[in-house]
Each structure stands twice: as structure tokens, then as C-alpha cells.
Design an enzyme around this catalytic site. Structure first.
Site, short mmCIF file in Angstrom:
data_model
loop_
_atom_site.label_atom_id
_atom_site.label_comp_id
_atom_site.label_asym_id
_atom_site.label_seq_id
_atom_site.Cartn_x
_atom_site.Cartn_y
_atom_site.Cartn_z
NE ARG A 99 -3.69 -0.04 2.60
CZ ARG A 99 -4.94 0.05 2.44
NH1 ARG A 99 -5.39 -0.91 1.79
NH2 ARG A 99 -5.80 1.14 2.62
CE1 TYR A 100 -0.87 3.02 3.43
CE2 TYR A 100 0.16 1.42 5.03
CZ TYR A 100 -0.89 2.12 4.46
OH TYR A 100 -2.10 1.78 5.14
CG HIS A 141 24.97 -19.99 9.63
ND1 HIS A 141 25.41 -19.35 8.73
CD2 HIS A 141 25.74 -19.84 10.99
CE1 HIS A 141 26.24 -18.54 9.20
NE2 HIS A 141 26.57 -18.59 10.51
CB THR A 149 33.15 -13.77 10.50
OG1 THR A 149 32.08 -14.38 11.18
CG2 THR A 149 33.19 -12.18 10.38
CB SER A 150 28.05 -14.56 9.19
OG SER A 150 28.19 -15.91 9.19
CG HIS A 169 -1.67 29.17 23.65
ND1 HIS A 169 -0.99 28.58 24.42
CD2 HIS A 169 -1.24 30.34 23.46
CE1 HIS A 169 -0.01 29.13 24.98
NE2 HIS A 169 -0.03 30.36 24.26
CD GLN A 185 30.77 -12.48 14.52
OE1 GLN A 185 29.72 -12.51 14.53
NE2 GLN A 185 31.79 -13.29 14.95
CB SER A 203 -17.62 9.34 5.07
OG SER A 203 -18.61 8.56 5.98
NE ARG A 215 -3.02 5.94 3.23
CZ ARG A 215 -3.46 5.59 2.12
NH1 ARG A 215 -2.68 5.69 0.83
NH2 ARG A 215 -4.72 5.10 1.98
NE ARG A 245 17.25 -12.27 10.12
CZ ARG A 245 17.95 -12.98 9.23
NH1 ARG A 245 17.46 -12.65 7.79
NH2 ARG A 245 18.91 -13.58 9.22
#
Length: 477
Positions: free
Chosen positions: A13-14, A79, A104-105, A152, A234, A282, A296, A331
Site C-alpha cells: 500500500r505505501y 545458518h 565471517t558472516s 494555543h 564482529q 465517508s 495516513r 531484520r
């Protein structure tokens, strides 16, 4: 067609296709493969026994992600990085033994996250500048149109429609400034090894520190970066994620504030967001024209603002060189915050491209309040004609109370001017007062402020991005 499972509304949608693509699996795993290729190329250039044939083989499959095999391997290994190394290796048998050599990963995971965030920030920058362009045009067009100012949310002294838009624009300008300070701090995590000490690479290059340092720089350069973080564990410091999401939150805050104002102005029937010919306000009240675009933006902006707490907690709760409790959180939080920010910028560009200004309603609201606002000028004019300032003040105070009562208790028009004209203790004729009733006499330097702000601060930015301007956005729903 059945749709049995949850669909992410940020995608359906966005968010734009461009931003959705940046956080796609193709982008992620394609970048992993490009990083492995850059690593192999750099290691070869620095003397390791890697052949051109092996690199050519890897390049031939860099965009052919064998997802089915990778998923099968991930179920087996639990993994994801090892699963994709094996899947890539199946396609590249001669290069299988040198893929991910010494890494390494986090080499593929963290560097990919940084690359994607950098490109996503560039996309947001383009949209932010386009929004600033739209608002600049609007502010300049209406720089001299008087309107009631509110403090205000009570009628205060006058300002102009353009000056109010300049306030929205200034918030976005501050976001732009933050982005400019943030961009140089987005660096590659680089080639740092398991705990960030580069021990595995020092072993590969038989203790040659200079080659290890050079490897870090060459890989970064091949991936389009001119700098790497000087030290990491790491992972790269999660403080970067926090800084990036704080920027997104800043944009969300600016747009939430702007659309709050538009929603209030739409209630006052002074300014309206676009309303398409076939749009329905509406399901029950056919006459309604709800400010759904602004609502939105407010809705998604609150989501983005609330997401800043996640990277702050992740950064502060990391253990030593890394823990894995950041992974699942990142993630979700990083992509979705970018997708939502992309969505609200697109909507804001759409809103500011076609805002409707109802000049007669604005003038009517000024007319109803202006008599109260010019009482100080009336007193000064009457003093010039021989009146006593203190006596005049008390008389006009009482007349103002009576006029206010007419408006609030009986719903009648503000008749303060009539009361002043009829009061013989005030030596002013109707024409004397009408000369004081020009709204443009009460807007101060608002037009000049708009001109000077846009000329001095916004125009240079728009000039720099002149090739990127003219972006138009349409809502998916």
C-alpha cells in the site's frame, strides 16, 4: 484468488517500488555475492592463489540466486550465510573452495546492510529535496497572503499562508542538514574477521599487516566506499543504526507536524489536501472530504518515531564483540522504518503538489477577528486626535467585551467596529477605522522572511539537485 497469509501493507500500500526493491531478497543476496567476488578479486590482487577462471565463474552466477537450494541448505544448517555459500558453491564448483575465504558472516551481512542503507538514504534524500521544492513554490506563491496566526490554537496576530509553509519547510531543511552530516559517517564495516581483529586475514597473508590493511581498503573501494570504520567487533557499531533511524524519525516528526496543521486547516475550510474526482470521503456521509492523505502520514510517522527505541536498545545491550539478539530485530526494524519513511515522503509530495487554498474563507476568518487585533492601533489613532490613552483603553476594552459576547453567546458577527464608530467618546470616523483594516498592514516581514529564507538556504540545495527535481508521486490506494 485466495490470499491466505498476511501481506505487509508497507509493500502493498505505501512504499515505492524503488524502496521495496532495495530491501528485496534479490538485492540482499546479490550484494552478498558481489561482496564475495570483491573479496576474492582483492585477495588475488594481493597475492593469494586465486585464479581469473574462479572469479569469472563467480561473476557468471552473481545474479542467479538459487533460492530453493539455499532454503534447503538453511533448513539443514540453521545458518543463512553458510546455506548461501553452499548454494553459490554448487553453481561455481571451481571457485567453491575460495568463496568467503577468511571472512565471517558479518562480512556479507553487515556490509550489505550498510550498502542498502546508504542507497536507501540517497533515495530518501532525492524525495526530501523534491518535497522542499514543492513547498518552496507554495510558500513563494502565498508569501503575501494574510491569514490568521494561531498560538494555543487561538487566533493570534496575522501571518501569511506562505510564511506558515516556510515553517514546515524549515523543519525539512533541518532534516536535510542532519542527513548531510550523517552521510559521511556511513562507512563500510570492511574486512575485519570474527572479532574484528583481522586475525584470519593476517594468517592468510602470513603476517603481512600492510596487505591486511590494503585488503580492507580495496574491498571497500570495489563496493563504492572511500572509507571503512577503523575498528569494529564482529559487527559494526549498532550506534549507526540508531543514528540512521533517528534521522528517519526527524523526517517523520516534520511531516507529522505539517500534516497536523493541514488537518486543522481543512477543518477550518482554509486549505485542503488534494481530493480526487472519484474519491469517497465517508462510506456513510457522502458530503465529507476527509484529509486522509495527511492522516495516513500521521499514522505512519508515529510508527517511524516509535521505531527509534529499537536500535537504541540494541546498541546499548550488545555484549562484547557481538551477540545475536540484534539480528531478528534489525531484520524488521531497519527495512520497515525505511519503507514507511519512503511512503510518507511520497504522500507529502503528492499533497504539496496540489494543495487547495480557499482565499475567501481565509479572508472571512480574518475579517471576524481583525477588529480585536487592531484595537491598539485604534487607540493610538484616537490619541493623535486628542484622546486620553488610558480612558480610550478602558472604553475599547469594554466595547471589545460586548462584541465578544455577541459572537460567542449569540453567534452574531463581530460588531466591534460599529460600536467604536457609535461611541462619541472616541473621536474616530468610520473611514479612520477602515484605513486601519487592511490585513496586509499586519503581516510584518513575513513575505520578506519567506523570500530571504528560500533564496539564502533552499535555493542553493535545489540548484545542486536540479537534475533530480520534478518528481511526481501517485498513491497506490
Amino acid at each position: 484468488m485466495l490470499k491466505e497469509f498476511y501481506e505487509n501493507p508497507l509493500i502493498t500500500r505505501y512504499a515505492s517500488r524503488e524502496m521495496s526493491s532495495l530491501f528485496s531478497s534479490d538485492k540482499k543476496f546479490g550484494t552478498w555475492r558481489r561482496l564475495w567476488i570483491a573479496l576474492a578479486e582483492s585477495e588475488k590482487e594481493l597475492g593469494l592463489n586465486i585464479t581469473e577462471e574462479q572469479i569469472a565463474e563467480m561473476k557468471s552466477f552473481q545474479d542467479e540466486i538459487n533460492y530453493e537450494l539455499a532454503s534447503e541448505k538453511e533448513r539443514e544448517f540453521r545458518h543463512d550465510v553458510m546455506a548461501h555459500i553452499h548454494a553459490f558453491g554448487e553453481q561455481c564448483p571451481s571457485a567453491r573452495g575460495i568463496i568467503h575465504l577468511g571472512a565471517t558472516s558479518a562480512f556479507v551481512q553487515d556490509n550489505t546492510d550498510i550498502i542498502v542503507m546508504k542507497e536507501a538514504l540517497e533515495l530518501l534524500e532525492k524525495k526530501l529535496v523534491n518535497l522542499m521544492d514543492k513547498l518552496s513554490k507554495f510558500a513563494l506563491e502565498y508569501k503575501s497572503m494574510p491569514t490568521l496566526g494561531f498560538t494555543h490554537f487561538q487566533a493570534a496576530q496575522l501571518t501569511t499562508v506562505g510564511k506558515r509553509a516556510a515553517l514546515w519547510l524549515h523543519d525539512l531543511y533541518m532534516d536535510y542538514e542532519i542527513l548531510q552530516s550523517l552521510k559521511p559517517r556511513v562507512k563500510m564495516r570492511g574486512v575485519k574477521g570474527t572479532t574484528g581483529t583481522q586475525a584470519s586475514f593476517l594468517n592468510l597473508f602470513e603476517g603481512d599487516h600492510e596487505k591486511v590493511k590494503e585488503l580492507d581498503k580495496i574491498v571497500a573501494s570495489k563496493m563504492g566506499f572511500d572509507s571503512v570504520y577503523p575498528v569494529t567487533g564482529q559487527t559494526y557499531s549498532r550506534k549507526l543504526d540508531s543514528d540512521v533511524l533517528n534521522f528517519l524519525s526527524g523526517v517523520a516528526q516534520s511531516l507529522h507536524k505539517m500534516t497536523n496543521d493541514i488537518r486543522l486547516l481543512q477543518n477550518l475550510k482554509e486549505i485542503e489536501e488534494p481530493f480526487e474526482k472519484s474519491q469517497i470521503g465517508s462510506s456513510a456521509m457522502a458530503y465529507k472530504r476527509n484529509p486522509m492523505r495527511s492522516e495516513r502520514i500521521a499514522s505512519l510517522a508515529r510508527y517511524i518515531i516509535s521505531n527509534t527505541i529499537n536500535p537504541a536498545m540494541t546498541e546499548s545491550s550488545q555484549w562484547f564483540e557481538r551477540t545475536l539478539d540484534d539480528s531478528a530485530n534489525r531484520r524488521i526494524v531497519l527495512p520497515q522504518s525505511f519503507l514507511a519513511c519512503d511512503g510518507i515522503l511520497d504522500i507529502a509530495i503528492n499533497v504539496t503538489s496540489n494543495m487547495v487554498v480557499y482565499e475567501n474563507v481565509i479572508a472571512k476568518h480574518i475579517e471576524s477577528e481583525l477588529p480585536f487585533m487592531i484595537t491598539e492601533n485604534i487607540i493610538m489613532e484616537a490619541v493623535k486626535k486628542g484622546g486620553d490613552r488610558q480612558e480610550l483603553h478602558e472604553t475599547i476594552r469594554q466595547l471589545s467585551m460586548q462584541a465578544g459576547r455577541e459572537v460567542k453567546e449569540f453567534g452574531r458577527a463581530n460588531d466591534l467596529v460599529e460600536r467604536i464608530v457609535e461611541d462619541k467618546s472616541i473621536a474616530l470616523e468610520r473611514e479612520d477605522i477602515e484605513r486601519l483594516m487592511n490585513p496586509s498592514d499586519y503581516i510584518g516581514r513575513a513575505p520578506e522572511q519567506v523570500e530571504e529564507f528560500i533564496s539564502d538556504y533552499i535555493a542553493p540545495i535545489l540548484e545542486e539537485f536540479s537534475d533530480e527535481l520534478g518528481l511526481e508521486t501517485e498513491l497506490t490506494v
